[in-house]
Write an enzyme that holds these catalytic residues in place. Structure first.
Site, PDB file in Angstrom:
ATOM      1  CG  LEU A  83      12.088  -3.057  -6.907  1.00 15.96           C
ATOM      2  CD1 LEU A  83      12.377  -1.681  -7.509  1.00 15.96           C
ATOM      3  CD2 LEU A  83      13.009  -4.107  -7.519  1.00 15.96           C
ATOM      4  CG  HIS A  84      14.441  -6.868  -1.382  1.00 13.30           C
ATOM      5  ND1 HIS A  84      15.805  -6.886  -1.577  1.00 13.30           N
ATOM      6  CD2 HIS A  84      13.961  -7.981  -1.995  1.00 13.30           C
ATOM      7  CE1 HIS A  84      16.136  -7.973  -2.257  1.00 13.30           C
ATOM      8  NE2 HIS A  84      15.036  -8.646  -2.532  1.00 13.30           N
ATOM      9  N   GLY A  86      18.053  -5.068  -1.064  1.00 13.65           N
ATOM     10  CA  GLY A  86      19.044  -5.804  -1.872  1.00 13.65           C
ATOM     11  C   GLY A  86      19.075  -5.287  -3.303  1.00 13.65           C
ATOM     12  CG  HIS A  87      15.660  -5.815  -5.818  1.00 16.26           C
ATOM     13  ND1 HIS A  87      14.596  -6.167  -5.033  1.00 16.26           N
ATOM     14  CD2 HIS A  87      15.871  -6.864  -6.648  1.00 16.26           C
ATOM     15  CE1 HIS A  87      14.167  -7.371  -5.372  1.00 16.26           C
ATOM     16  NE2 HIS A  87      14.928  -7.827  -6.346  1.00 16.26           N
ATOM     17  CD  GLN A 146      13.552 -16.089 -13.812  1.00 15.21           C
ATOM     18  OE1 GLN A 146      13.963 -15.347 -14.708  1.00 15.21           O
ATOM     19  NE2 GLN A 146      13.979 -15.964 -12.562  1.00 15.21           N
ATOM     20  CG  MET A 169      17.010  -7.949   2.709  1.00 15.37           C
ATOM     21  SD  MET A 169      16.854  -6.197   2.423  1.00 15.37           S
ATOM     22  CE  MET A 169      17.016  -5.625   4.098  1.00 15.37           C
ATOM     23  CB  SER A 170      14.478 -13.254  -0.743  1.00 17.29           C
ATOM     24  OG  SER A 170      13.603 -13.900  -1.657  1.00 17.29           O
ATOM     25  NE  ARG A 210      10.147 -17.572  -5.176  1.00 18.47           N
ATOM     26  CZ  ARG A 210      10.929 -17.515  -6.258  1.00 18.47           C
ATOM     27  NH1 ARG A 210      12.206 -17.186  -6.126  1.00 18.47           N
ATOM     28  NH2 ARG A 210      10.449 -17.788  -7.453  1.00 18.47           N
TER      29      ARG A 210
HETATM   30  P1  AMP Z   1      15.160 -10.827  -8.372  1.00 16.18           P
HETATM   31  O1  AMP Z   1      14.248  -9.658  -8.426  1.00 16.18           O
HETATM   32  O2  AMP Z   1      14.957 -11.717  -7.177  1.00 16.18           O
HETATM   33  O3  AMP Z   1      15.246 -11.564  -9.680  1.00 16.18           O
HETATM   34  O4  AMP Z   1      16.614 -10.222  -8.140  1.00 16.18           O
HETATM   35  C1  AMP Z   1      17.143  -9.244  -9.011  1.00 16.18           C
HETATM   36  C2  AMP Z   1      18.596  -9.055  -8.688  1.00 16.18           C
HETATM   37  O5  AMP Z   1      18.738  -8.638  -7.328  1.00 16.18           O
HETATM   38  C3  AMP Z   1      19.417 -10.349  -8.826  1.00 16.18           C
HETATM   39  O6  AMP Z   1      20.675 -10.044  -9.392  1.00 16.18           O
HETATM   40  C4  AMP Z   1      19.536 -10.810  -7.398  1.00 16.18           C
HETATM   41  O7  AMP Z   1      20.685 -11.599  -7.169  1.00 16.18           O
HETATM   42  C5  AMP Z   1      19.645  -9.475  -6.671  1.00 16.18           C
HETATM   43  N1  AMP Z   1      19.278  -9.643  -5.273  1.00 16.18           N
HETATM   44  C6  AMP Z   1      18.146 -10.169  -4.761  1.00 16.18           C
HETATM   45  N2  AMP Z   1      18.185 -10.203  -3.419  1.00 16.18           N
HETATM   46  C7  AMP Z   1      19.397  -9.688  -3.057  1.00 16.18           C
HETATM   47  C8  AMP Z   1      20.057  -9.460  -1.807  1.00 16.18           C
HETATM   48  N3  AMP Z   1      19.483  -9.781  -0.649  1.00 16.18           N
HETATM   49  N4  AMP Z   1      21.280  -8.931  -1.834  1.00 16.18           N
HETATM   50  C9  AMP Z   1      21.880  -8.614  -3.010  1.00 16.18           C
HETATM   51  N5  AMP Z   1      21.331  -8.807  -4.205  1.00 16.18           N
HETATM   52  C10 AMP Z   1      20.093  -9.335  -4.240  1.00 16.18           C
END
Ligand code: AMP
Length: 281
Positions: free
Chosen positions: A24-25, A27-28, A52, A175-176, A178
Site C-alpha cells: 500500500l502507498h 494512492g491506496h 489477472q 504512485m504505484s 510497481r
Molecule cells: P492495486 O493495488 O494496484 O490493484 O490498486 C488498488 C486500487 O488503488 C485500484 O483501484 C487502483 O486504481 C488504485 N490506485 C493505485 N495507484 C493509485 C494512485 N496513484 N492514485 C489513485 N489510485 C490508485
C-alpha cells in the site's frame, strides 16, 4: 464478511469497500480516506489476484508487505481487512468467468490478454462477498475503472462504483506498487510519462483540439527518454475507449511504457465543459 455488511445495512449505515493488491502507498490510502468520509464501516481487501497476471508477468515477485499494510490500514481507521487465500477465491473446480466485451480487448487488454477477465471476475466476486454500497477505485487504472463501471451497469450490481483522482509523487510520477521495482536511473526516467501528459495538458489549454497532433507530441516526448520503451499512446473517448481524431466530450490520453523491465501506465482526463476543455492529471 457478508454478515458484517448486512448488519451495517440493517442499521441504516452504508459500507464502503477498497479493493487492493497490497504493498500500500498514498494512492491506496487516498481511496481509504474517501471511503471513510462517505461510509461506515470501511472494508479494505488485499488479494494479489493470480488470474489477472499473464504467464510471463510478475505474479510471483509482485511486492508483498502484509504486516506493514495491516498497520497502515489500522492507522487509517479501516474497520475490516479482507485478505483471502487464493485457494478460497479459486477453489479446485472453479469455472465461472466474467468478461466485459470489447472494452477489455483494447489498450492494456491487447498487451495483456486475459488481464481484464481476471480483474472483472475477481472484482465481481469481491463485491458479492463484501456487498458494499460503494466501492472505490483509482483513475490511475482508468481502463480498469471504466470496465468495472460497465460491469456494474450490465449486471445491475448494487454497489456504486466511485472513481477517485490519481495520487502522484512530488515529481509527478503516478504512485504505484510497481514503482518499487525501479532503480535510481529508471526512477528518474519514469517521470517521462507524466511529462508527456503534462505537455498535452498545456497544449490543450493553449487551444489544441487535434487528437492526432496531441498523440504525436506525446510520442515525441517519450522518444526523448532512452530508457523508456512506449507500448501505447492513445487519445480515446472515455466511454467507448475508441481512438478519436478531435477532442470531444470526455476523453482520456492513455500511456503505457516500459522503463527497463518495469511496465508503467498513466493517463490524463480531459473533460469538455461549456465548450472549453479541462485536463486533469
Ligand atoms: P492495486 O493495488 O494496484 O490493484 O490498486 C488498488 C486500487 O488503488 C485500484 O483501484 C487502483 O486504481 C488504485 N490506485 C493505485 N495507484 C493509485 C494512485 N496513484 N492514485 C489513485 N489510485 C490508485
Amino acid at each position: 464478511m457478508k454478515q458484517a455488511t448486512r448488519q451495517a445495512k440493517t442499521e441504516g449505515r452504508s459500507a464502503g469497500f477498497v479493493p487492493t493488491m497490497g504493498a500500500l502507498h498514498a494512492g491506496h490510502l487516498a481511496l481509504v480516506q474517501r471511503a471513510l468520509s462517505e461510509c461506515q464501516p470501511v472494508i479494505a481487501s488485499i488479494f494479489v489476484n493470480p488470474t489477472q497476471f499473464g504467464p510471463n508477468e510478475d505474479f510471483q515477485k509482485y511486492p508483498r508487505a502484509f504486516e506493514e499494510d495491516c498497520k497502515k490500514l489500522e492507522d487509517a481507521g479501516v474497520d475490516y481487512l479482507f485478505a483471502p487465500d487464493p485457494s478460497e477465491i479459486y477453489p479446485p473446480g472453479f469455472r465461472t468467468w466474467v468478461n466485459v466485451e470489447s472494452l477489455s480487448d483494447r489498450l492494456e487488454g491487447k498487451i495483456r490478454p486475459g488481464h481484464f477477465r481476471g480483474v472483472t471476475t475477481v472484482v465481481l466476486k469481491l463485491l458479492e462477498i463484501v456487498q458494499p454500497q460503494k466501492a472505490f477505485f483509482g483513475r490511475k487504472d482508468a481502463q480498469q475503472a471504466r470496465i468495472i463501471q460497465q460491469m456494474g451497469r450490465d449486471l445491475h450490481l448494487d454497489s456504486q462504483i466511485v472513481v477517485c483522482p490519481i495520487v502522484r509523487e512530488p515529481d509527478g510520477l503516478a504512485m504505484s506498487s510497481r514503482n518499487a521495482y525501479l532503480n535510481a536511473a529508471e526512477r528518474r526516467a519514469a517521470t517521462i510519462l507524466f511529462r508527456a501528459l503534462d505537455n498535452v495538458r498545456n497544449s490543450i489549454s493553449r487551444g489544441e483540439r487535434d487528437a492526432l497532433r496531441l498523440t504525436a507530441a506525446m510520442r515525441d516526448i517519450l522518444r526523448t527518454e532512452h530508457l523508456a520503451e512506449p507500448e501505447y499512446v492513445e487519445l480515446v473517448d472515455a466511454e467507448t475507449l475508441e481512438p478519436m481524431t478531435r477532442l470531444r466530450g470526455e476523453c482520456l490520453a492513455l500511456l503505457a511504457a516500459r522503463i527497463g523491465n518495469v511496465r508503467l501506465i498513466d493517463n490524463l482526463l480531459i473533460e469538455e465543459r461549456d465548450g472549453t476543455f479541462l485536463a486533469t492529471l
